[in-house]
Write an enzyme that holds these catalytic residues in place. Structure first.
Site, PDB file in Angstrom:
ATOM      1  N   THR A 134      42.883  27.733  -9.267  1.00 50.35           N
ATOM      2  CA  THR A 134      42.649  28.653 -11.121  1.00 50.35           C
ATOM      3  C   THR A 134      42.392  27.696 -11.946  1.00 50.35           C
ATOM      4  O   THR A 134      41.403  28.136 -12.718  1.00 50.35           O
ATOM      5  CB  THR A 134      44.320  28.696 -11.206  1.00 50.35           C
ATOM      6  OG1 THR A 134      44.636  29.645 -10.094  1.00 50.35           O
ATOM      7  CG2 THR A 134      44.621  29.776 -12.522  1.00 50.35           C
TER       8      THR A 134
ATOM      9  N   TYR B 180      43.006  37.068 -12.966  1.00 46.88           N
ATOM     10  CA  TYR B 180      41.645  36.340 -13.023  1.00 46.88           C
ATOM     11  C   TYR B 180      41.618  35.969 -12.489  1.00 46.88           C
ATOM     12  O   TYR B 180      41.381  36.268 -11.219  1.00 46.88           O
ATOM     13  CB  TYR B 180      42.262  35.072 -13.703  1.00 46.88           C
ATOM     14  CG  TYR B 180      43.441  34.154 -12.517  1.00 46.88           C
ATOM     15  CD1 TYR B 180      44.476  34.557 -12.929  1.00 46.88           C
ATOM     16  CD2 TYR B 180      42.512  33.640 -12.169  1.00 46.88           C
ATOM     17  CE1 TYR B 180      45.292  33.852 -11.508  1.00 46.88           C
ATOM     18  CE2 TYR B 180      43.370  32.565 -11.032  1.00 46.88           C
ATOM     19  CZ  TYR B 180      45.184  33.048 -10.874  1.00 46.88           C
ATOM     20  OH  TYR B 180      45.607  32.417  -9.984  1.00 46.88           O
TER      21      TYR B 180
ATOM     22  N   SER C  92      41.587  28.900  -3.164  1.00 44.77           N
ATOM     23  CA  SER C  92      42.358  28.005  -2.426  1.00 44.77           C
ATOM     24  C   SER C  92      43.049  28.158  -1.528  1.00 44.77           C
ATOM     25  O   SER C  92      42.988  28.114  -0.532  1.00 44.77           O
ATOM     26  CB  SER C  92      42.790  26.546  -2.710  1.00 44.77           C
ATOM     27  OG  SER C  92      44.203  26.773  -3.503  1.00 44.77           O
TER      28      SER C  92
ATOM     29  N   THR D  39      45.576  25.434  -5.986  1.00 44.09           N
ATOM     30  CA  THR D  39      47.443  25.130  -5.513  1.00 44.09           C
ATOM     31  C   THR D  39      48.025  25.931  -4.283  1.00 44.09           C
ATOM     32  O   THR D  39      48.311  25.552  -3.657  1.00 44.09           O
ATOM     33  CB  THR D  39      48.047  25.765  -6.888  1.00 44.09           C
ATOM     34  OG1 THR D  39      48.430  26.706  -7.172  1.00 44.09           O
ATOM     35  CG2 THR D  39      47.985  24.349  -8.138  1.00 44.09           C
ATOM     36  N   ASP D  40      47.191  27.233  -3.833  1.00 39.01           N
ATOM     37  CA  ASP D  40      47.631  28.037  -3.277  1.00 39.01           C
ATOM     38  C   ASP D  40      47.788  26.985  -1.226  1.00 39.01           C
ATOM     39  O   ASP D  40      48.789  26.699  -1.090  1.00 39.01           O
ATOM     40  CB  ASP D  40      47.165  29.109  -2.930  1.00 39.01           C
ATOM     41  CG  ASP D  40      47.672  30.003  -3.328  1.00 39.01           C
ATOM     42  OD1 ASP D  40      47.851  30.037  -4.519  1.00 39.01           O
ATOM     43  OD2 ASP D  40      46.833  31.144  -3.521  1.00 39.01           O
TER      44      ASP D  40
ATOM     45  N   LYS E 232      54.036  23.804  -2.491  1.00 34.73           N
ATOM     46  CA  LYS E 232      53.833  24.633  -3.338  1.00 34.73           C
ATOM     47  C   LYS E 232      55.333  25.665  -3.279  1.00 34.73           C
ATOM     48  O   LYS E 232      55.268  26.461  -1.975  1.00 34.73           O
ATOM     49  CB  LYS E 232      52.909  25.474  -3.416  1.00 34.73           C
ATOM     50  CG  LYS E 232      52.993  26.604  -4.342  1.00 34.73           C
ATOM     51  CD  LYS E 232      51.193  27.372  -5.091  1.00 34.73           C
ATOM     52  CE  LYS E 232      51.009  28.112  -5.680  1.00 34.73           C
ATOM     53  NZ  LYS E 232      50.253  28.642  -6.270  1.00 34.73           N
TER      54      LYS E 232
ATOM     55  N   GLU F  42      69.164  22.479  19.492  1.00 34.35           N
ATOM     56  CA  GLU F  42      69.560  24.033  20.133  1.00 34.35           C
ATOM     57  C   GLU F  42      68.507  24.256  21.258  1.00 34.35           C
ATOM     58  O   GLU F  42      68.930  24.819  22.144  1.00 34.35           O
ATOM     59  CB  GLU F  42      69.211  25.060  18.955  1.00 34.35           C
ATOM     60  CG  GLU F  42      70.634  25.128  18.326  1.00 34.35           C
ATOM     61  CD  GLU F  42      71.126  25.973  17.419  1.00 34.35           C
ATOM     62  OE1 GLU F  42      71.025  27.281  17.405  1.00 34.35           O
ATOM     63  OE2 GLU F  42      70.549  25.379  15.858  1.00 34.35           O
TER      64      GLU F  42
HETATM   65  N1  GLU Z   1      45.129  31.383  -5.466  1.00 30.79           N
HETATM   66  C1  GLU Z   1      44.092  30.892  -6.265  1.00 30.79           C
HETATM   67  C2  GLU Z   1      43.911  29.289  -5.450  1.00 30.79           C
HETATM   68  O1  GLU Z   1      44.313  28.784  -4.669  1.00 30.79           O
HETATM   69  C3  GLU Z   1      45.129  30.471  -7.374  1.00 30.79           C
HETATM   70  C4  GLU Z   1      46.063  29.372  -7.353  1.00 30.79           C
HETATM   71  C5  GLU Z   1      45.787  28.047  -8.178  1.00 30.79           C
HETATM   72  O2  GLU Z   1      45.068  28.075  -8.247  1.00 30.79           O
HETATM   73  O3  GLU Z   1      47.232  28.030  -9.239  1.00 30.79           O
HETATM   74  O4  GLU Z   1      42.859  28.772  -6.170  1.00 30.79           O
END
Ligand code: GLU
Length: 359
Positions: A41, A54, A87, A120-121, A193, A316
């Protein structure tokens, strides 16, 4: 008159020389930071100005650097495009390329640190993978953003500024790859995340955050005490994508049967990570299938889908009897990475268990 003009000219030349020297000295004194871009992103553009949609990975590494002119006050930067993907499609091929490039660059005397721009994924997975296979103590910082570059109040530029400041900071050395977003610094092993869209999506639910960024300055709150980087015994030198053993994750839920585990075993899986309920638990049917898999030599690691806490041995579930490995503090997605690298070295469940204690 002539003398006056020529002395003015001389003065001008001297002034230009002094300025050039000052700039050269300033640049010489600044750390050299490489920016390796992978997409996400932070490099994404909205599909339409009014649109919530986007596309990740629209802008190049040079666009990202140019968009934040303040960066030149902090470091001498140069960029490389390793990939330009969302990602969610991160894969072993890009990981191996990224790890090899980090190792090459960090071995150079004139490179002081690396910033990786990343979606971020799966950022926490890439960061953890690099913490196991990059053989340097120099800073590696992963940055991303929750809002695309074209959005109102995009967070990419500030995150990139913080990332560069952190990579240029000698205090960041020896801590392993760091993740920085929302002015918060996380260790690779801890970062997770935990929200789909919020700016504070990254948390370190087990051991807590590494520190904070405050107006461009880093404040560290804790040390990274688990094995990483130069203290890691794992290496991907010379490895090809297919050399990494096949390890899968099975998500536990009410009424889970054993058929998914049986299917994976029939496909030649080498390791299974159970993303278990609670303390790494699952149904009797799934347990029976996992026990059968373990007896056939598949490494079985128990983790928890709760998102935090420790899955220890023999609570367990009788790991000793069933031949399982406890995932300890690792999330299933990070356990998959450690198990894959572990299985590239050994099949011994005792040794594999030890990795989960130390890394
Ligand atoms: N799907 C995107 C990625 O991981 C969205 C997450 C991001 O970059 O914030 O590239």
């Amino acid at each position: 008159m002539k003398t006056k003009t020529s002395s003015m000219k001389t003065n001008k030349i001297l002034l230009s020389l002094t300025l050039a020297l000052t700039f050269a000295q300033a640049a010489w004194a600044l750390p050299n930071i490489k920016v390796l871009a992978t997409g996400g992103t932070i490099a994404g553009a909205q599909t339409a100005q009014s649109d919530a949609g986007y596309k990740s990975g629209t802008f190049s590494v040079n666009d990202l650097i140019k968009a934040v002119p303040q960066l030149t006050n902090v470091a001498v930067l140069s960029g490389e495009q390793i990939a330009n993907i969302g990602s969610q499609t991160m894969n072993h091929e890009v990981w191996l390329k990224l790890a090899a490039r980090c190792n090459e660059l960090l071995a150079q005397k004139d490179v002081d640190g690396i910033v990786i721009t990343h979606g971020t994924d799966t950022m926490e997975e890439t960061a953890y993978f690099l913490s196991l296979v990059v053989k340097s103590d120099k800073p590696v910082v992963l940055v991303g953003s929750m809002r695309p570059a074209t959005a109102i109040s995009a967070d990419g530029p500030i995150n990139l500024c913080n990332g560069v400041a952190l990579a240029a900071n000698p205090e960041a050395k020896g801590r392993g790859p760091l993740v920085v977003l929302n002015d918060t610094i996380h260790y690779a092993r801890e970062a997770q995340k935990m929200h789909t869209t919020r700016m504070d999506t990254f948390q370190s639910p087990n051991r807590g955050i590494a520190g904070m960024m405050n107006t461009g300055k880093a404040f560290f709150y804790s040390m990274n005490t688990t094995r990483h980087n130069t203290k890691s015994e794992f290496s991907v030198a010379g490895l090809k994508t297919n050399d990494l053993p096949y390890v899968a994750i099975v998500y536990s839920h009410a009424n889970l049967g054993g058929e998914m585990v049986d299917f994976l075993v029939s496909q030649g899986v080498k390791g299974i990570v159970l993303d278990g309920v609670g303390d790494g638990n699952t149904t009797d049917a799934a347990l029976a299938a996992l026990e059968k898999a373990a007896k056939q030599g598949v490494a079985v690691v128990r983790c928890s889908r709760t998102g935090s806490g420790v899955v220890d041995r023999n609570v367990e579930v009788n790991d000793d009897k069933l031949g399982f490995i406890a995932g300890m503090e690792l999330s299933a997605q990070k356990a998959r990475i450690l198990l894959m690298l572990g299985l590239a070295k050994t099949n011994d469940p005792k040794q594999l268990q030890q990795y989960f204690v130390e890394y």
